[in-house]
Design a protein around this motif. Structure first.
Motif, PDB file in Angstrom:
ATOM      1  N   ILE A 117       0.849  -1.185   0.000  1.00  0.00           N
ATOM      2  CA  ILE A 117       0.000   0.000   0.000  1.00  0.00           C
ATOM      3  C   ILE A 117       0.882   1.232   0.000  1.00  0.00           C
ATOM      4  O   ILE A 117       1.879   1.306   0.719  1.00  0.00           O
ATOM      5  CB  ILE A 117      -0.947  -0.017   1.210  1.00  0.00           C
ATOM      6  N   ASN A 118       0.458   2.156  -0.800  1.00  0.00           N
ATOM      7  CA  ASN A 118       1.229   3.370  -0.984  1.00  0.00           C
ATOM      8  C   ASN A 118       1.525   4.053   0.341  1.00  0.00           C
ATOM      9  O   ASN A 118       0.650   4.290   1.150  1.00  0.00           O
ATOM     10  CB  ASN A 118       0.418   4.303  -1.873  1.00  0.00           C
ATOM     11  N   GLU A 119       2.778   4.356   0.543  1.00  0.00           N
ATOM     12  CA  GLU A 119       3.255   4.880   1.812  1.00  0.00           C
ATOM     13  C   GLU A 119       2.724   6.284   2.090  1.00  0.00           C
ATOM     14  O   GLU A 119       2.285   6.594   3.186  1.00  0.00           O
ATOM     15  CB  GLU A 119       4.785   4.901   1.757  1.00  0.00           C
ATOM     16  N   SER A 120       2.743   7.104   1.093  1.00  0.00           N
ATOM     17  CA  SER A 120       2.547   8.530   1.330  1.00  0.00           C
ATOM     18  C   SER A 120       1.130   8.879   1.750  1.00  0.00           C
ATOM     19  O   SER A 120       0.899   9.874   2.397  1.00  0.00           O
ATOM     20  CB  SER A 120       2.893   9.305   0.075  1.00  0.00           C
ATOM     21  N   LYS A 121       0.192   8.062   1.360  1.00  0.00           N
ATOM     22  CA  LYS A 121      -1.190   8.479   1.548  1.00  0.00           C
ATOM     23  C   LYS A 121      -1.775   8.021   2.871  1.00  0.00           C
ATOM     24  O   LYS A 121      -2.924   8.184   3.148  1.00  0.00           O
ATOM     25  CB  LYS A 121      -2.057   7.899   0.410  1.00  0.00           C
TER      26      LYS A 121
END
Lengths: 1042, 272
Positions: free
Chosen positions: A255-259
């Motif tokens: 899962i995308n880290e930034s969001k």
């Protein structure tokens, strides 16, 4: 007057017309209001195999009409052959939460945050992709949109694209005061509700007692989840959903880290980027500059940006000035005031060494530039101001904006030092650093629950973002490639790193092959359409000369005397364009791959092997289609005429270079074939001389060759420098001649769209460094005014005591040049077509269509130029320019990948040798003693090139053997040694003196200078680290002067 | 960026406005909308809306010799400043698009109408495009036909125009084995900007006698064919076939419009 208002009451159809109104702003800042019609309908299928209703009115494409009956055009709905097959399974997989099976309806943010998850085979099945979501995704991220489209097109994952906005029941009108986001969320909920009711109804109709799958919305929008629950629609966040799956640990990492929403911001480390409008005005006014950001391979803190306004690249020193740019990004920079200009670094700085002990979890107390980095930088500044030697200070700059991120997926490994020991067994989530394989890329921070599993593995990661409050970019794991040093993982890593397409050819591509397969043959009957406009050259004594074991034979040659004393010489190239038709799936695939990639023990083909190694390959004793270039040449190699034709040939023999050489040298052989080869050899020598006289450069790049499959012999003995025989140059000369002849022929016919290859003259400042070095060290002059004068001055660069010196200089000179590139004739003025290295005014690639796509394009163009076929699809310049761009990129990467693979094999061979010796002699240092040459001198080390293995490596202070030392430095003692060593660097004389602390006397210190020959020990060592796993690298120890 | 037809059509068989490949947009028309002219019409195909008025046949302007062989057709096309997405300040100028349209229309109707009946006279057609959303030429042909019928100018049959194109770039030869492209009928503006298309106009002579209109396929002739953007020649036949079918559908609608208006002018006994 009558009212002209649209009357919706009259037509029954009109009740279903809705309209979509939206506002968009153009690049120039104008705001446009756009009104589109929408025709709502009820025949859009739900595509579930459970459904019996939709099947009766599923859409029919135009073929349902029947191709031959198009004039009558009666739509035949019963013709189910052309109905698009239903996708969603009738028995979808269940999870803990939904035991009865479920269909997934993801929201846009689910794709934005977890695209890698969806791409994971088998993880997500039966997904309904909504039109609303697809459109929103396209607005937000074009690459993700393309990836999603690719997913929808593959069958196995069962992704169904549902055009909900056009279905009457699921169309949602935006309410007044409703934001577009809320409207889209409502649309998604509406679809979920509709699907549920629809499937209920369908199962009632069908009387089948199958469980009706739940329709699950996946969204990261909390408000949307809440509303869905209110409306009694199951909805989960991506995290919660994935947590309920098997294998969730692995999936959660993707899962995308930034969001993930960190909550409050920490300290901001980096300055903010300028606003887009400020950047645009700045660039236009010339106060800001745009260019590609590059990191020096020797110093990770030193970046450079080449811009047109300065002839020297602008230096970007330190992380702070780099401002979150990663090597390869297109950035906008601001030049710093003159008093901050510096000369480029003369020190080797390695990120791994400097920032070894940082803790990935704690961010609070760190500054952007750590103390140690600060120290490294400050020393630089002092030096630059201290003296004003030959290197005038370079302009420096700071990054103020990013135009385009060129982030790709990176291969790397988890830094073992950054994992905490507590979690070796646990499944706790922790943050670790990943060190990318590419030294120019900074460490990447990832969050994972599987740190223990990932240790010692090659992993593929994606960078998600680099926020102002984070020293390092944040990313996430895509997948693991396998253990370190396992051959599969390393080779795959290398292919991924250079973006080489290595997946097997898909079925659509294989479908384009001739149906006869290997039994395909040139038709016997000359009336066959295959013979149309083909010349019969089967009587010519044609042979091919290639490296031993070559399977994809592109070219063959012949020569025969003519009655007037001249010779007829023919070059015959495999007629690939006969098999690969423009625009079909195979052509598209080949144009994407661009070139065949040769690794040490593997070949990644551009075309399916049936064509490359059989049907196209000009194998001996078989008739094959060819594209022939035939010249009439005088014995002095003057070209009288050239002729081009498609042909049928019969190769008499396939020689290897050595066999051909032996045959030519064997004076007892006087048959016609040998005679014609002698003629060719003679002519090629004359041609070669002519080319050299015209100023062609004899360049050198380290080329070595590795023979595998020898279990018994010492693998190192198999590392050979490529031998050059006269027959090599025979083939090469005629290929060059063919390429040049074809280039001018095609250019005559298509002055705007010919695909050509050029090698731009390098700007003289590229040679500045090398030429001062030569001047200082050897009192040699490098004349770079033309390729002829450069060739001559390179010839003069010799050292009687050092036979390799000349080659070394050629290698260095090659690096100063620009690289050759494909281009479209219309893109440059004619004088710019020049190929500098070959000293030819025009050049293209024609002779290897099996392994290069450019050649295939040129084949088609030449066929059109001689009237064999029409110029369909070749006439669009913009399209050709796209092709050229891709080819240049692929070509470069293929070269890098090939080199990296050789490097890997040399390392493996050294390792095997070390291990074998270790068995015999116990502990110690095992390597091969070799000769090396100093290529560059830094303040704290030198770069040594070892010609035997074609490798170059950095030698740090601790890796020198000083006159007093008796024992070779071992790996373990390195750290300690590094602290004790001292050095003195003379930037003007390019020398480095190394000594032990406190013993600077000349007799106990060692002095090295540029271009010097040294004795080195080459071995492969595991990088020392606290934990057992580490990365292997080639270590070079300097033993002394040679 | 909105979605585009060439990527989504193969996946869903739906066009960007929700139509199938062989569906026309909503076509509505009225005639005799402007009583001050000899004939007039208003026609909308989707969001394309056109108003057309016809004056004449009338005596040519003084000083001009006129054509002894028959009437001269004059066409003036005016694209309203508010017709497109961007509002153009200077409306009614002679831009390229409108002069191209008027040339096509003039040559079309010059040869289509029975002009020999009116020597030394002029038939002037005024076309106002109120809203442009694709298939302008086709819509203008249809609007002119209606207005000319309203003006009572004799013609061999209704001239109907329709556009048709392919659902992909169609730049390489058609592959009959695995043909991935579908023909599409009646282009809207976003489709016109993306895909190759042509405009075809057909006329069916009206058979005289008691049967009135007999739609005889053999007698149908193509009066207009206008190719926009490049496509490979092997696709022309497909596009043409679909376009001609579209013309037929449009003819039925236009006939309905004409007959419907007749009802009002000559009320039948039932209505009285």
């Amino acid at each position: 007057m009558k009212s002209l208002r649209r009357d919706f009451s009259s037509s029954p159809q009109s009740a279903n017309v809705s309209s979509k109104v939206f506002v968009r702003s153009t690049k120039s800042g104008k705001v446009q209001k756009i009104v589109r019609e929408l025709y709502l309908r009820q025949d859009i299928p739900c595509s579930s195999k459970l459904c019996s209703i939709c099947y009766s009115h599923a859409p029919v494409d135009a073929d349902g009409v029947g191709k031959d009956a198009k004039n009558t055009l009666v739509v035949n709905n019963a013709d189910l052959q052309s109905v698009v097959p239903f996708i969603l399974s009738d028995r979808p997989a269940g999870t803990k939460a939904f035991p009865g099976g479920h269909y997934i309806v993801p929201d846009t943010n689910a794709f934005l945050n977890g695209m890698d998850l969806f791409e994971q085979p088998g993880a997500f099945r039966d997904v309904i992709v909504l039109q609303t979501v697809l459109e929103e995704l396209k607005n937000q991220s074009l690459p993700l949109y393309n990836r999603l489209l690719a997913l929808i097109k593959t069958d196995e994952n069962r992704f169904y694209l549902f055009f909900n906005e056009f279905r009457l029941e699921t169309h949602v009108r935006r309410r007044p005061e409703e934001t577009i986001n809320d409207r889209n969320d409502r649309a998604i909920r509406t679809v979920a509700k509709w699907y549920r009711e629809h499937l209920h109804q369908a199962s009632r109709n069908g009387k089948m007692e199958k469980a009706i799958p739940a329709i699950v919305i996946i969204t990261d929008d909390k408000e949307n989840i809440r509303k869905a629950r209110e409306e009694n629609v199951p909805a989960l966040s991506l995290l919660d959903y994935v947590a309920g799956l098997e294998d969730s640990d692995k999936l959660l990492d993707m899962i995308n880290e930034s969001k993930e929403g960190k909550g409050q911001r920490g300290e901001l480390f980096y300055p903010e980027y300028y606003s887009m409008s400020k950047i645009l005005t700045g660039v236009r006014a010339g106060t800001l500059h745009q260019g590609t950001f590059n990191i020096s391979p020797y110093n990770y803190l030193e970046g450079s940006v080449s811009v047109s306004a300065f002839d020297k690249p602008l230096l970007v020193l330190g992380r702070n000035n780099g401002n979150r740019a990663i090597s390869g990004d297109i950035v906008v920079v601001e030049v710093l005031p003159k008093d901050q200009w510096k000369s480029p670094s003369s020190k080797i700085v390695d990120e791994e060494a400097v920032t070894r002990n940082e803790n990935p979890e704690v961010e609070d107390h760190e500054a952007v530039v750590t103390e140690r980095e600060q120290k490294a930088l400050q020393e630089e500044v002092k030096k630059a101001h201290g003296k004003n030697a030959e290197g005038k200070p370079h302009p420096t700059a700071t990054v103020v904006g990013i135009v385009k991120r060129n982030w790709r997926q990176y291969v790397g490994h988890v830094d073992p030092a950054s994992t905490s020991s507590l979690t070796k067994t646990g499944r706790r989530q922790q943050t670790v650093f990943v060190l990318p394989m590419d030294k120019k890329i900074p460490k990447i921070r990832i969050t994972t629950r599987r740190a223990a599993d990932l240790l010692g593995q090659r992993i593929l990661i994606t960078v998600d973002a680099w926020e102002r409050d984070s020293r390092y970019p944040a990313g996430h794991v895509v997948r693991s490639l396998g253990e370190f040093e396992s051959k599969g993982a390393e080779i795959e890593a290398l292919l991924l790193e250079y973006n080489v397409q290595y997946k097997p050819f898909p079925k659509v591509v294989l479908d384009c092959l001739p149906s006869e397969g290997h039994n395909w043959a040139v038709p016997a009957n000359k009336q066959d359409p295959g013979w149309k406009d083909r010349r019969d050259l089967r009587d010519r004594l044609i042979c091919s000369i290639d490296p031993p074991g070559c399977q994809d034979i592109d070219d063959a040659l012949h020569a025969r005397p003519l009655p007037n004393g001249n010779f007829e010489v023919g070059v015959h190239i495999a007629d690939v364009s006969h098999f690969v038709r423009p625009g079909n799936a195979m052509d598209t695939e080949a144009s994407m791959r661009g070139t065949t990639v040769y690794l040490v023990d593997k070949r990644i083909d551009m075309l399916p092997p049936l064509l490359g190694t059989d049907l196209c390959s000009l194998k001996p004793h078989v008739e094959r289609y060819a594209f022939s270039t035939i010249w009439e040449i005088t014995p002095n190699a003057e070209i009288i005429s050239a002729d081009f034709t498609k042909s049928v040939i019969l190769s008499r023999e396939a020689f290897s270079y050595e066999q051909a050489q032996l045959r030519i040298d064997d004076s007892t052989k006087t048959d016609d074939l040998t005679q014609s080869m002698r003629t060719l050899l003679h002519l090629s020598k004359v041609l070669h001389q002519k080319r050299m006289d015209a100023g062609a450069l004899n360049l050198a790049s380290p080329e070595i060759k590795i023979e595998t499959e020898s279990e018994l012999s010492d693998p190192l003995m198999d590392v050979k420098t490529k031998a050059l025989l006269a027959t090599n140059s025979l083939v090469e000369e005629f290929m060059l001649l063919a390429n040049i002849t074809v280039a001018s022929k095609v250019y005559d016919s298509f002055p705007q769209t010919t695909l050509l290859r050029r090698h731009a003259s390098p700007p003289p400042q590229n040679f500045e460094g090398l030429s001062t070095q030569l001047q200082k060290k050897r009192d040699l002059k490098l004349d770079v005014s033309s390729s002829k004068s450069l060739a001559d001055s390179l010839d003069r660069c010799t050292d009687p005591k050092n036979p390799f010196f000349n080659t070394l200089i050629r290698i260095l000179a090659t690096r100063c040049m620009t690289s050759a590139e494909y281009f479209c004739a219309g893109a440059h003025a004619e004088p710019e077509f020049r190929h500098y290295g070959l000293a030819s005014p025009i050049y293209t690639h024609f002779t290897s269509p099996i392994r290069r796509y450019a050649d295939l394009v040129v084949h088609r163009q030449l066929a059109a130029a001689i009237g064999f076929s029409t110029a369909d699809g070749l006439s669009r310049r913009s399209k050709l320019e796209d092709i050229c761009k891709n080819l240049n990129y692929r070509h470069r990467n293929a070269q890098f990948a090939g080199r990296a693979s050789i490097e890997y094999y040399v390392g493996q061979a050294l390792k095997a040798r070390g291990e074998r010796l270790a068995k015999h002699d116990g502990d110690g240092n095992f390597g091969v003693d070799e000769e090396g040459y100093v290529m560059r001198v830094f303040e704290n080390g030198i770069v040594v090139f070892v010609p035997r293995f074609g490798i170059e490596g950095i030698v740090r202070l601790e890796d020198f053997m000083l006159p007093g030392d008796t024992v070779r430095p071992t790996t373990d003692a390195r750290k300690e040694l590094a602290l004790r060593r001292d050095s003195d660097f003379d930037a003007e004389e390019y020398t480095l003196r190394v000594w032990e602390n406190g013993h600077p006397e000349p007799e106990s210190s060692a002095m090295f200078e540029l271009f010097e020959r040294v004795r080195v020990n080459v071995s492969s060592v595991k990088e020392e680290s606290v934990r057992a796993v580490g990365k292997r690298r080639v270590r070079i120890i300097v033993l002394g002067k040679a | 960026m909105p979605l585009d037809t060439s990527t989504t059509y193969p996946l869903t068989r739906l066009r960007l406005d929700g139509r199938r490949w062989n569906e026309l947009r909503l076509l509505q028309a009225q005639i005799s909308t402007n009583s001050a002219s000899s004939g007039s019409s208003y026609l909308s195909m989707g969001n394309t809306a056109i108003m057309c008025t016809v004056h004449g046949p009338a005596e040519g302007r003084r000083g001009e010799a006129g054509n002894a062989a028959g009437a001269v057709v004059e066409v003036d096309v005016n694209i309203a400043g508010f017709a497109g997405v961007d509002r153009k300040r200077k409306a009614g100028g002679n831009d390229r698009q409108s002069s191209q349209l008027s040339n096509s229309l003039r040559s079309t109707f010059q040869s289509h109408l029975h002009t020999y009946l009116y020597p030394h006279s002029t038939i002037s057609i005024q076309v106002s495009i109120l809203s442009a959303d694709g298939s302008l030429l086709a819509a203008a042909i249809n609007a002119c036909t209606l207005a000319l019928v309203d003006a009572g100018i004799p013609m061999p049959g209704l001239l109907c125009g329709c556009s048709a194109g392919m659902s992909g770039s169609a730049s390489t030869p058609q592959d009959s084995k695995n043909d991935s492209l579908d023909p599409l009928l009646d282009f809207s503006l976003p489709e016109e900007q993306e895909l190759p298309f042509l405009t075809v106009g057909t006329a069916t002579p009206i058979a005289g006698g008691q049967d009135g209109m007999v739609d005889d396929v053999d007698d149908m002739k193509i009066s207009v064919l206008h190719m926009e953007r490049t496509a490979h020649s092997s696709y022309i036949e497909t596009m043409l076939a679909v376009g001609i079918d579209g013309c037929k559908q449009i003819r039925e609608i236009l006939e309905g419009v004409i007959k419907g208006s007749n009802k009002i002018i000559f009320p039948s006994r039932d209505d009285l």
